[in-house]
Design a protein around this motif. Structure first.
Motif, PDB file in Angstrom:
ATOM      1  N   ALA A  53      -0.868   1.015  -3.369  1.00  0.00           N
ATOM      2  CA  ALA A  53      -0.072  -0.200  -3.193  1.00  0.00           C
ATOM      3  C   ALA A  53       0.841  -0.129  -1.973  1.00  0.00           C
ATOM      4  O   ALA A  53       1.059  -1.142  -1.303  1.00  0.00           O
ATOM      5  CB  ALA A  53       0.744  -0.468  -4.456  1.00  0.00           C
ATOM      6  N   SER A  56      -0.457  -1.751   1.129  1.00  0.00           N
ATOM      7  CA  SER A  56      -0.828  -3.155   1.064  1.00  0.00           C
ATOM      8  C   SER A  56       0.377  -4.061   1.317  1.00  0.00           C
ATOM      9  O   SER A  56       1.454  -3.827   0.776  1.00  0.00           O
ATOM     10  CB  SER A  56      -1.407  -3.459  -0.316  1.00  0.00           C
ATOM     11  OG  SER A  56      -1.521  -4.834  -0.515  1.00  0.00           O
ATOM     12  N   THR A  60       0.223  -4.199  -3.903  1.00  0.00           N
ATOM     13  CA  THR A  60      -0.693  -3.902  -5.012  1.00  0.00           C
ATOM     14  C   THR A  60      -1.815  -3.008  -4.500  1.00  0.00           C
ATOM     15  O   THR A  60      -2.091  -2.973  -3.297  1.00  0.00           O
ATOM     16  CB  THR A  60      -1.320  -5.195  -5.590  1.00  0.00           C
ATOM     17  OG1 THR A  60      -2.033  -5.869  -4.540  1.00  0.00           O
ATOM     18  CG2 THR A  60      -0.257  -6.118  -6.164  1.00  0.00           C
ATOM     19  N   ASP A  61      -2.458  -2.284  -5.423  1.00  0.00           N
ATOM     20  CA  ASP A  61      -3.603  -1.469  -5.036  1.00  0.00           C
ATOM     21  C   ASP A  61      -4.643  -2.361  -4.372  1.00  0.00           C
ATOM     22  O   ASP A  61      -4.867  -3.503  -4.788  1.00  0.00           O
ATOM     23  CB  ASP A  61      -4.231  -0.796  -6.249  1.00  0.00           C
ATOM     24  CG  ASP A  61      -3.417   0.388  -6.754  1.00  0.00           C
ATOM     25  OD1 ASP A  61      -2.448   0.783  -6.080  1.00  0.00           O
ATOM     26  OD2 ASP A  61      -3.759   0.905  -7.827  1.00  0.00           O
TER      27      ASP A  61
END
Length: 143
Positions: A53, A56, A60-61
Motif C-alpha cells: 500500500a 500506491s 491500498t495494495d
C-alpha cells in the motif's frame, strides 16, 4: 457422524512468497521494493503480484492478476502484449512490465525467485483435488 464430517476434503493451501524486487527507472540507483507473489489453488491458471500500500497513491495494495503461463514463458523469452509483459534480462534476472492508465512500471526480479515460486504453485493441488497419495511398497522376503 458421517464420513464427510469425519474426513473433510483436504483444502489446498495458497502459495505466497515475499520477495524483494527492483524498480527500473531513469534514476541510476535501483530502488528495492517488497513484493508478494501469490497463487490460489481456486484459480489454478492465475498468479498475483502484489505491491504494498505504501507504494500506491490510493494507499491500498496494488494487485496484478495474470496467467501463470505468461510468467513461466517470460522467463525463457519475451512474452505478453497486454497489461503485463515479461522477459528474461540476462541469465539471472527477469523483468515484469505493468501497463495501466496511470503509466508503466518496470520491475526486475531474480529469475530463481520466480522459478521457485512457480515450482511451488505446480506442487499445490487445484481446489477440490486431493494431494497425490504416496504409495509405499513393503518388501517381502520369501524363505
Amino acid at each position: 457422524m458421517s464420513a464427510t464430517a469425519e474426513n473433510p476434503p483436504a483444502t489446498a493451501a495458497a502459495v505466497e512468497e515475499r520477495v524483494s524486487a527492483r524498480v527500473i527507472s531513469d534514476d541510476p540507483l535501483y530502488r528495492a521494493i517488497p513484493v508478494a507473489l501469490r497463487f490460489a489453488p481456486s484459480e489454478p491458471l492465475a498468479v498475483r503480484i502484489v505491491f504494498p500500500a505504501e507504494l500506491s497513491p490510493e494507499g491500498t495494495d496494488n494487485e496484478w492478476v495474470f496467467p501463470r503461463a505468461l510468467l513461466e514463458a517470460g522467463l525463457l523469452a519475451p512474452t505478453g502484449t497486454g497489461d503485463v509483459r515479461v522477459w528474461p534480462c540476462g541469465r539471472v534476472q527477469a523483468v515484469v512490465e505493468f501497463h495501466s492508465p496511470e503509466g508503466v512500471a518496470v520491475i526486475q526480479f531474480d529469475s530463481a525467485v520466480l522459478r521457485r515460486f512457480l515450482r511451488r504453485t505446480y506442487a499445490t493441488p487445484a481446489a477440490g483435488e486431493r494431494p497425490a497419495a504416496t504409495t509405499r511398497t513393503a518388501a517381502t522376503r520369501t524363505a
